[in-house]
Design an enzyme around this catalytic site. Structure first.
Site, PDB file in Angstrom:
ATOM      1  N   GLU A  30       0.939  -0.881   0.129  1.00  9.99           N
ATOM      2  CA  GLU A  30      -0.352  -0.253  -0.227  1.00  9.99           C
ATOM      3  C   GLU A  30       1.129   1.082   0.098  1.00  9.99           C
ATOM      4  OE1 GLU A  30      -2.841   2.972  -0.295  1.00  9.99           O
ATOM      5  OE2 GLU A  30      -3.344   1.126  -0.516  1.00  9.99           O
ATOM      6  N   LYS A  47     -19.285  10.717   6.094  1.00 10.06           N
ATOM      7  CA  LYS A  47     -19.761  10.413   7.035  1.00 10.06           C
ATOM      8  C   LYS A  47     -20.076  11.417   8.200  1.00 10.06           C
ATOM      9  CE  LYS A  47     -21.334   8.008   3.078  1.00 10.06           C
ATOM     10  NZ  LYS A  47     -21.085   8.317   2.205  1.00 10.06           N
ATOM     11  N   GLY A 177     -21.514  18.140 -11.171  1.00 11.60           N
ATOM     12  CA  GLY A 177     -22.332  16.366 -11.202  1.00 11.60           C
ATOM     13  C   GLY A 177     -22.871  16.124 -10.241  1.00 11.60           C
ATOM     14  N   GLU A 200     -25.542  19.915 -13.275  1.00 17.78           N
ATOM     15  CA  GLU A 200     -25.780  18.349 -14.239  1.00 17.78           C
ATOM     16  C   GLU A 200     -26.090  18.367 -15.549  1.00 17.78           C
ATOM     17  OE1 GLU A 200     -25.701  13.953 -14.781  1.00 17.78           O
ATOM     18  OE2 GLU A 200     -25.715  14.515 -13.417  1.00 17.78           O
ATOM     19  N   ALA A 265     -17.233  16.600  -9.393  1.00 17.32           N
ATOM     20  CA  ALA A 265     -17.544  15.152  -9.057  1.00 17.32           C
ATOM     21  C   ALA A 265     -18.287  14.515 -10.314  1.00 17.32           C
ATOM     22  CB  ALA A 265     -18.549  15.414  -7.376  1.00 17.32           C
ATOM     23  N   HIS A 439     -42.677  -2.146  16.551  1.00 14.09           N
ATOM     24  CA  HIS A 439     -43.132  -1.408  16.315  1.00 14.09           C
ATOM     25  C   HIS A 439     -42.531  -0.810  17.596  1.00 14.09           C
ATOM     26  CE1 HIS A 439     -46.644   1.650  15.952  1.00 14.09           C
ATOM     27  NE2 HIS A 439     -46.389   1.705  17.399  1.00 14.09           N
TER      28      HIS A 439
END
Length: 463
Positions: A30, A47, A177, A200, A265, A439
């Site tokens: 790597e 995230k 994008g 886009e 992007a 539920h």
């Protein structure tokens, strides 16, 4: 058995660990940080930033749920970046520890094929080493694709990697994008006070997503103040007094928009240029390594997985491909099945899908039925304040077999696993319906959507 794995991303390190578990002598090469794009400049850091943006939105809307906040709520950009680094570092450290425990030798450097059983590794200190192998797995990943737009190399024009490490939160951002990457970054920066514009080329955003879901997403993004231009082609980026100006053409002729930063992007391309794969007879097509469903290349003993194959450029796909490759190398007989691969988009609310979209069902000439349940009728969605979503089932009309499930709503990326398992097991609507769902949860809306296929939903009017 000596195995060399080229690339330590979610495909490479998983393949290395699985092969080591099965008794292989594994060397992993790597050139940068373990974990690859996903862990360092992709899935995980985006995230982290999205979580901060979502929390900010919830804080601002606190009064709606009975929470009053005295004082000013501000964005600490450096604090967000520090948290991102801490999360990434912790996970990278975890991968490093797992490789060590499984006795995988890790070499920092780059690899290229010198023969069909030999790689030359150039290490970070400049030294080199030739390693002979019995088998090799190419897991070299991908890099952002920058199209040949005039001005794309100007200062302030960034790719997704650059967008994750900006020194300051930009006041304005144009995103070229409207795919998954572009839409997720729009969802990061817009709540943080950045004026976002998406351009886009297609008439819709999120091309792989079921069209009904992508249109709901577009409506939500526009309602939040994001400017959206579809059917538009960027022709030039130039400097302006406020930063950059993006020129583009569309249905209304020539247009332009100015911003502090421009994020390109439009997708990613495979990262195989320096491997010298083709010189050693490894076949490629359009820049991607050709493999079969066992992840074998045309050269005996050499496998390829992940983004460099172009099969399905998702981290979880790379990991599964890594396991398949490792197990085949170690004498098992495994094949990749892409039918149950879930796709996730981390907007707010989230998008998740698996199986056929409605458009794909039509293209294949399948006689299908649809069941839809609005999350406005789901108690947990109302509690969470995210009730504008929907769950959509696509089923075979003859047998009621589940062919596709598409979710636009809270917890979508978690709920999709139930749908993936249903498709994997060739489950019918009846089997979803006869499974008791807890539920109050978002999950019980899955059962209602399945019931709606045959107009039997309990908590909405069937039409």
């Amino acid at each position: 058995m000596k195995l060399v794995v080229i690339g330590g991303g979610p495909g490479g390190y998983v393949a290395a660990i699985r092969a080591a578990q099965l008794g292989a002598d594994v060397t992993l090469v790597e050139k940068e940080a373990l974990g690859g794009t996903c862990l360092n400049v992709g899935c995980i850091p985006t995230k982290v930033l999205l979580h901060s943006s979502e929390l900010l939105e919830e804080i601002r809307g606190g009064e709606e749920i009975g929470i009053k906040i005295d004082g000013k709520v501000t964005v600490d950009w450096k604090g967000i970046q520090n948290r991102k680094s801490n999360v990434v570092n912790k996970l990278v450290s975890g991968v490093k520890g797992l490789l060590a425990v499984n006795k995988v030798k890790v070499i920092k450097g780059t690899a290229k094929f010198k023969a069909k059983d030999t790689v030359l590794i150039t290490k970070q200190d400049g030294s080199s080493e030739k390693i002979k192998f019995d088998n090799a797995i190419i897991a070299s990943g991908s890099v952002p694709f920058i199209p040949p737009i005039e001005g794309s190399k100007l200062p302030g024009v960034i790719d997704s990697t650059g967008a994750l490490s900006l020194e300051n939160n930009p006041k304005s951002l144009v995103i070229i994008g409207g795919g998954v990457i572009g839409v997720e970054f729009a969802s990061i920066f817009n709540p943080l006070g950045c004026k976002v514009t998406i351009i886009e080329m297609l008439p819709y955003i999120l091309p792989p997503v079921d069209r009904e879901i992508s249109e709901l997403t577009k409506t939500k993004l526009v309602s939040e103040g994001i400017d959206m231009y579809n059917n538009c082609k960027v022709t030039k980026i130039e400097e302006s007094k406020d930063g950059l100006k993006v020129l583009f053409t569309g249905d209304n002729g020539e247009l332009s928009v100015e911003a502090e930063k421009v994020l390109v992007a439009v997708g990613r391309r495979s990262n195989i240029v320096n491997l010298e794969a083709e010189k050693n007879d490894i076949k490629t097509e359009r820049g991607f390594i050709l493999v079969n469903d066992k992840m074998e290349t045309n050269v005996r003993g050499i496998y390829a997985i992940g983004d460099c194959t172009g099969k399905n450029m998702l981290a979880h796909v790379a990991s599964d491909q890594g396991v398949v490759a490792a197990e085949n190398i170690m004498g098992k007989n495994k094949k990749m099945d892409y039918k149950t691969v879930p796709a996730c988009v981390y907007t707010k609310p989230e998008i998740a899908s698996v199986g056929l979209t409605e458009e794909q069902a039509k293209e294949k000439g399948i006689d299908y039925k649809i069941g839809k349940f609005p999350l406005a009728a789901n108690g947990k969605s109302l509690i969470m304040g995210e009730n504008g979503g929907i769950i959509k089932f696509i089923t075979d009309k003859k047998y009621d077999e589940v062919l596709g499930v598409h979710i636009f709503g809270p917890r979508a990326t978690d709920l999709i696993t139930e749908a993936a398992l249903a498709i994997r097991l060739e489950a019918t609507v009846e089997e979803i319906v006869s499974t008791v769902h807890a539920h109050p949860t978002i999950g019980e809306a899955m059962r209602e959507a399945a019931l709606a296929v045959n107009k039997e939903a309990i908590h909405m009017v069937n039409r």
